[in-house]
Design a protein around this motif. Structure first.
Motif, PDB file in Angstrom:
ATOM      1  N   SER A 269       0.835  -1.205   0.000  1.00 39.79           N
ATOM      2  CA  SER A 269       0.000   0.000   0.000  1.00 39.79           C
ATOM      3  C   SER A 269       0.869   1.253   0.000  1.00 39.79           C
ATOM      4  O   SER A 269       0.541   2.248  -0.663  1.00 39.79           O
ATOM      5  N   THR A 270       1.994   1.208   0.707  1.00 41.21           N
ATOM      6  CA  THR A 270       2.904   2.347   0.710  1.00 41.21           C
ATOM      7  C   THR A 270       3.509   2.561  -0.673  1.00 41.21           C
ATOM      8  O   THR A 270       3.576   3.690  -1.177  1.00 41.21           O
ATOM      9  N   ALA A 271       3.958   1.477  -1.308  1.00 40.52           N
ATOM     10  CA  ALA A 271       4.537   1.586  -2.652  1.00 40.52           C
ATOM     11  C   ALA A 271       3.512   2.140  -3.645  1.00 40.52           C
ATOM     12  O   ALA A 271       3.838   2.999  -4.484  1.00 40.52           O
ATOM     13  N   LEU A 272       2.280   1.676  -3.567  1.00 39.95           N
ATOM     14  CA  LEU A 272       1.239   2.162  -4.479  1.00 39.95           C
ATOM     15  C   LEU A 272       0.899   3.625  -4.211  1.00 39.95           C
ATOM     16  O   LEU A 272       0.652   4.397  -5.146  1.00 39.95           O
ATOM     17  N   THR A 273       0.886   4.020  -2.961  1.00 37.93           N
ATOM     18  CA  THR A 273       0.597   5.417  -2.624  1.00 37.93           C
ATOM     19  C   THR A 273       1.616   6.347  -3.261  1.00 37.93           C
ATOM     20  O   THR A 273       1.268   7.344  -3.902  1.00 37.93           O
ATOM     21  N   TRP A 274       2.895   6.015  -3.105  1.00 36.29           N
ATOM     22  CA  TRP A 274       3.937   6.841  -3.710  1.00 36.29           C
ATOM     23  C   TRP A 274       3.889   6.759  -5.241  1.00 36.29           C
ATOM     24  O   TRP A 274       4.189   7.734  -5.932  1.00 36.29           O
ATOM     25  N   THR A 275       3.496   5.615  -5.782  1.00 38.33           N
ATOM     26  CA  THR A 275       3.397   5.476  -7.235  1.00 38.33           C
ATOM     27  C   THR A 275       2.365   6.432  -7.808  1.00 38.33           C
ATOM     28  O   THR A 275       2.618   7.121  -8.818  1.00 38.33           O
ATOM     29  N   TRP A 276       1.191   6.516  -7.195  1.00 42.91           N
ATOM     30  CA  TRP A 276       0.156   7.453  -7.667  1.00 42.91           C
ATOM     31  C   TRP A 276       0.648   8.888  -7.555  1.00 42.91           C
ATOM     32  O   TRP A 276       0.378   9.719  -8.440  1.00 42.91           O
ATOM     33  N   TYR A 277       1.349   9.189  -6.486  1.00 45.19           N
ATOM     34  CA  TYR A 277       1.882  10.546  -6.285  1.00 45.19           C
ATOM     35  C   TYR A 277       2.841  10.916  -7.415  1.00 45.19           C
ATOM     36  O   TYR A 277       2.753  12.007  -7.994  1.00 45.19           O
ATOM     37  N   LEU A 278       3.728   9.997  -7.763  1.00 50.64           N
ATOM     38  CA  LEU A 278       4.718  10.280  -8.805  1.00 50.64           C
ATOM     39  C   LEU A 278       4.082  10.311 -10.193  1.00 50.64           C
ATOM     40  O   LEU A 278       4.424  11.164 -11.023  1.00 50.64           O
ATOM     41  N   LEU A 279       3.163   9.406 -10.466  1.00 56.45           N
ATOM     42  CA  LEU A 279       2.486   9.413 -11.767  1.00 56.45           C
ATOM     43  C   LEU A 279       1.671  10.689 -11.972  1.00 56.45           C
ATOM     44  O   LEU A 279       1.609  11.222 -13.080  1.00 56.45           O
ATOM     45  N   SER A 280       1.067  11.171 -10.921  1.00 62.23           N
ATOM     46  CA  SER A 280       0.260  12.380 -11.021  1.00 62.23           C
ATOM     47  C   SER A 280       1.084  13.578 -11.465  1.00 62.23           C
ATOM     48  O   SER A 280       0.589  14.463 -12.177  1.00 62.23           O
ATOM     49  N   ALA A 281       2.361  13.600 -11.077  1.00 65.79           N
ATOM     50  CA  ALA A 281       3.237  14.720 -11.423  1.00 65.79           C
ATOM     51  C   ALA A 281       4.040  14.461 -12.691  1.00 65.79           C
ATOM     52  O   ALA A 281       4.883  15.281 -13.063  1.00 65.79           O
ATOM     53  N   SER A 282       3.766  13.326 -13.379  1.00 68.61           N
ATOM     54  CA  SER A 282       4.521  12.986 -14.581  1.00 68.61           C
ATOM     55  C   SER A 282       3.564  12.594 -15.706  1.00 68.61           C
ATOM     56  O   SER A 282       3.310  11.394 -15.919  1.00 68.61           O
ATOM     57  N   PRO A 283       3.017  13.557 -16.452  1.00 67.16           N
ATOM     58  CA  PRO A 283       2.066  13.233 -17.521  1.00 67.16           C
ATOM     59  C   PRO A 283       2.629  12.273 -18.561  1.00 67.16           C
ATOM     60  O   PRO A 283       1.901  11.415 -19.070  1.00 67.16           O
ATOM     61  N   SER A 284       3.916  12.377 -18.871  1.00 69.90           N
ATOM     62  CA  SER A 284       4.486  11.492 -19.890  1.00 69.90           C
ATOM     63  C   SER A 284       4.529  10.048 -19.409  1.00 69.90           C
ATOM     64  O   SER A 284       4.233   9.113 -20.169  1.00 69.90           O
ATOM     65  N   ALA A 285       4.918   9.836 -18.149  1.00 70.80           N
ATOM     66  CA  ALA A 285       4.953   8.482 -17.608  1.00 70.80           C
ATOM     67  C   ALA A 285       3.548   7.904 -17.522  1.00 70.80           C
ATOM     68  O   ALA A 285       3.330   6.714 -17.801  1.00 70.80           O
ATOM     69  N   ARG A 286       2.595   8.749 -17.156  1.00 70.76           N
ATOM     70  CA  ARG A 286       1.220   8.282 -17.058  1.00 70.76           C
ATOM     71  C   ARG A 286       0.651   7.951 -18.431  1.00 70.76           C
ATOM     72  O   ARG A 286      -0.072   6.965 -18.589  1.00 70.76           O
ATOM     73  N   ALA A 287       0.981   8.749 -19.438  1.00 71.57           N
ATOM     74  CA  ALA A 287       0.526   8.469 -20.803  1.00 71.57           C
ATOM     75  C   ALA A 287       1.113   7.160 -21.314  1.00 71.57           C
ATOM     76  O   ALA A 287       0.427   6.368 -21.979  1.00 71.57           O
ATOM     77  N   ALA A 288       2.387   6.905 -20.995  1.00 72.95           N
ATOM     78  CA  ALA A 288       3.017   5.654 -21.409  1.00 72.95           C
ATOM     79  C   ALA A 288       2.364   4.463 -20.718  1.00 72.95           C
ATOM     80  O   ALA A 288       2.219   3.379 -21.311  1.00 72.95           O
ATOM     81  N   LEU A 289       1.958   4.647 -19.474  1.00 76.41           N
ATOM     82  CA  LEU A 289       1.265   3.591 -18.755  1.00 76.41           C
ATOM     83  C   LEU A 289      -0.086   3.296 -19.398  1.00 76.41           C
ATOM     84  O   LEU A 289      -0.441   2.124 -19.629  1.00 76.41           O
ATOM     85  N   THR A 290      -0.846   4.341 -19.718  1.00 82.47           N
ATOM     86  CA  THR A 290      -2.145   4.154 -20.358  1.00 82.47           C
ATOM     87  C   THR A 290      -1.996   3.439 -21.697  1.00 82.47           C
ATOM     88  O   THR A 290      -2.770   2.530 -22.027  1.00 82.47           O
ATOM     89  N   GLU A 291      -0.974   3.824 -22.466  1.00 82.81           N
ATOM     90  CA  GLU A 291      -0.739   3.191 -23.764  1.00 82.81           C
ATOM     91  C   GLU A 291      -0.442   1.704 -23.600  1.00 82.81           C
ATOM     92  O   GLU A 291      -0.969   0.871 -24.353  1.00 82.81           O
ATOM     93  N   GLU A 292       0.399   1.357 -22.635  1.00 77.33           N
ATOM     94  CA  GLU A 292       0.733  -0.048 -22.435  1.00 77.33           C
ATOM     95  C   GLU A 292      -0.485  -0.850 -21.999  1.00 77.33           C
ATOM     96  O   GLU A 292      -0.721  -1.968 -22.480  1.00 77.33           O
ATOM     97  N   LEU A 293      -1.276  -0.298 -21.085  1.00 73.24           N
ATOM     98  CA  LEU A 293      -2.449  -1.017 -20.612  1.00 73.24           C
ATOM     99  C   LEU A 293      -3.456  -1.238 -21.735  1.00 73.24           C
ATOM    100  O   LEU A 293      -4.056  -2.318 -21.849  1.00 73.24           O
ATOM    101  N   ASP A 294      -3.653  -0.235 -22.589  1.00 68.51           N
ATOM    102  CA  ASP A 294      -4.542  -0.401 -23.741  1.00 68.51           C
ATOM    103  C   ASP A 294      -4.014  -1.467 -24.690  1.00 68.51           C
ATOM    104  O   ASP A 294      -4.765  -2.307 -25.192  1.00 68.51           O
ATOM    105  N   ARG A 295      -2.716  -1.436 -24.938  1.00 70.07           N
ATOM    106  CA  ARG A 295      -2.117  -2.350 -25.912  1.00 70.07           C
ATOM    107  C   ARG A 295      -2.097  -3.790 -25.395  1.00 70.07           C
ATOM    108  O   ARG A 295      -2.406  -4.725 -26.137  1.00 70.07           O
ATOM    109  N   VAL A 296      -1.721  -3.986 -24.144  1.00 68.87           N
ATOM    110  CA  VAL A 296      -1.576  -5.335 -23.604  1.00 68.87           C
ATOM    111  C   VAL A 296      -2.912  -5.920 -23.153  1.00 68.87           C
ATOM    112  O   VAL A 296      -3.193  -7.105 -23.382  1.00 68.87           O
ATOM    113  N   LEU A 297      -3.739  -5.100 -22.512  1.00 72.31           N
ATOM    114  CA  LEU A 297      -4.967  -5.614 -21.908  1.00 72.31           C
ATOM    115  C   LEU A 297      -6.209  -5.364 -22.758  1.00 72.31           C
ATOM    116  O   LEU A 297      -7.180  -6.125 -22.672  1.00 72.31           O
ATOM    117  N   GLY A 298      -6.211  -4.282 -23.531  1.00 77.03           N
ATOM    118  CA  GLY A 298      -7.362  -3.997 -24.374  1.00 77.03           C
ATOM    119  C   GLY A 298      -8.657  -3.842 -23.615  1.00 77.03           C
ATOM    120  O   GLY A 298      -9.737  -4.170 -24.117  1.00 77.03           O
TER     121      GLY A 298
END
Length: 458
Positions: A269-298
């Motif tokens: 839970s601690t790791a995930l909390t910090w992950t959301w914090y960092l993703l929120s401040a990094s639009p490029s990393a978050r966009a890359a995450l969304t792209e991967e999830l769409d591509r792999v999981l559909g």
């Protein structure tokens, strides 16, 4: 470069006070203290914590050597009285033959094939949470992640649910987190075990709640239908036998269950909390995450087999655990014959390794304060040295639940991030030292729809 090829010439650190040594400076801000030792003094620095001699090491080669020699010429250090009350003499603190026996009994419960069997529960719990979230909703990120991972670990550990009693365990663990940090940073660290300060009384009360709730879940399992087949961690602990046919005692089952619960719940839970914090401040990393999830999981929920394919998701988690490692400190005690890079160490010296300091060292990570998941790519131009990243420790005493935690974090993130962006309120959030490295203030966030709805679990 091997540790033996890196010269060890301890440098005297900051002068301390009589009896207390550097306790006051260390206690005020342990993270800054270790960074100061690294930057102002060197890779191997001698200092005093109370009356005991200490040595701080920050090079990956030396860290690998120390962690690799625990159980041979180094020993684990029981950091104060508080942690012992929580986990007892579990595999986390046990020593010698007792540790080897318990590790052999506990390790099979968290092997990769067992983690595979728990993946569906991880995703199912995350799907339930995603189904409750609404666009525009305001959340406390840490609270949401804590409730989620607690539900996951209770189901995988006990094969049960908390039946509305989850807040009791959550509140008790929050007290444990706070009071363990209080002890680590102050004079309580050196007080005899029989001294009952207000902090210790609060911790004992919280441990009493944990014992009662965990005991209730264990008894429910022991008194359940004898012909009911179970595949949860508790069933495996109760069924485990050592090479002499001995099982874990009732107290040992309690200690291992609490340790697995605390590690599986709080660390993730601690790791995930910090992950959301960092993703929120990094639009490029978050966009890359969304792209991967769409591509792999559909749009479908992830399954265990997706873990290896979600490479960017894994890199995001690893980078978050680099910048904000839940476990931020590992001490070991030099025993008879202990050496560091061939140099003998005085027996009883406490050797300190800090994930916070090493993870943020510019020698191993270019622009170390920046959130850059790409540094973990398989073809990254600057490979990370071994033990420059060690959020789960190292050597024989590497955290048994490391695989469980990494798979859980990735699958939970993949499930939730398909549906929502978690926009954390602006501003820098500093970490607070306790049992784990938590945000010092609540992380308030607004949920925004990603624009694609994942296929619900049927």
């Amino acid at each position: 470069m091997a540790a033996s090829e890196v010269a060890v010439q301890p440098v005297a650190g900051p002068r301390g006070l009589p009896l207390l040594g550097n306790l006051l400076t260390f206690g005020k801000d342990p993270l800054a203290f270790f960074v100061r030792l690294r930057d102002d003094f060197g890779d191997v620095v001698s200092w005093q914590l109370g009356p005991r001699p200490s040595l701080f090491v920050s090079r990956p080669e030396h860290i690998a050597e120390v962690l690799g020699a625990v159980e041979q010429t180094y020993d684990t250090l029981e950091i104060g009285w508080a942690l012992k009350q929580v986990v007892g003499n579990s595999v986390l603190l046990a020593r010698g033959a007792d540790w080897r026996r318990k590790r052999a009994l506990v390790q099979p419960t968290v092997r990769p094939r067992q983690v595979r069997s728990y993946a569906a529960t991880m995703v199912d719990c995350a799907e339930v949470l995603a189904g409750r979230w609404r666009p525009g909703q305001r959340i406390d990120v840490r609270r949401e992640m804590a409730r989620l991972t607690q539900r996951i670990v209770v189901r995988t550990l006990f094969g049960n649910d908390l039946q509305g009693r989850g807040s009791l365990l959550a509140n008790a663990m929050a007290v444990v987190q706070r009071e363990t940090g209080t002890e680590l940073r102050g004079i309580n660290l050196f007080l005899p075990s029989w001294v009952r300060t207000p902090s210790r009384r609060r911790l004992l009360a919280a441990v009493g709640v944990i014992d009662a709730e965990v005991g209730r879940l264990i008894r429910a399992r022991q008194t359940g239908p004898a012909d009911e087949e179970r595949d949860d961690l508790l069933s495996r602990l109760l069924a485990a036998r050592d090479d002499q046919g001995r099982s874990l005692s009732a107290r040992e089952v309690r200690d291992e269950a609490v340790t697995l619960w605390a590690a599986g719940h709080e660390t993730t839970s601690t790791a995930l909390t910090w992950t959301w914090y960092l993703l929120s401040a990094s639009p490029s990393a978050r966009a890359a995450l969304t792209e991967e999830l769409d591509r792999v999981l559909g749009g479908r929920p992830p399954v265990y087999e997706d873990y290896e394919r979600l490479t960017w998701t894994q890199q995001v988690i690893k980078e978050a655990m680099r910048l904000y490692p839940p476990a931020w400190l590992i001490p070991a005690v030099a025993g008879e014959g202990a050496t560091l890079a061939g140099r003998p160490l005085e027996q009883g010296t406490i050797v300190w390794c800090s994930q916070w300091s090493t993870h943020r060292d510019a020698r191993w990570f270019r622009d170390p304060a920046a959130f850059r998941p790409e540094r973990w790519a398989a073809d990254a131009p600057e490979p990370v040295p071994d033990h420059a990243w060690f959020p789960f420790g190292g050597g024989q005493r590497t955290c048994l639940g490391a695989r469980f935690a990494l798979v859980e974090a990735a699958l939970v993130l993949a499930t939730l991030a398909q549906r929502f962006h978690v926009d954390v309120d602006g501003g820098e959030v500093k970490p607070e030292v306790g049992l784990l490295l938590q945000p010092a203030v609540p992380l308030r966030a607004t949920l925004r729809p990603v624009g694609r709805t994942a296929t619900p679990v049927t």
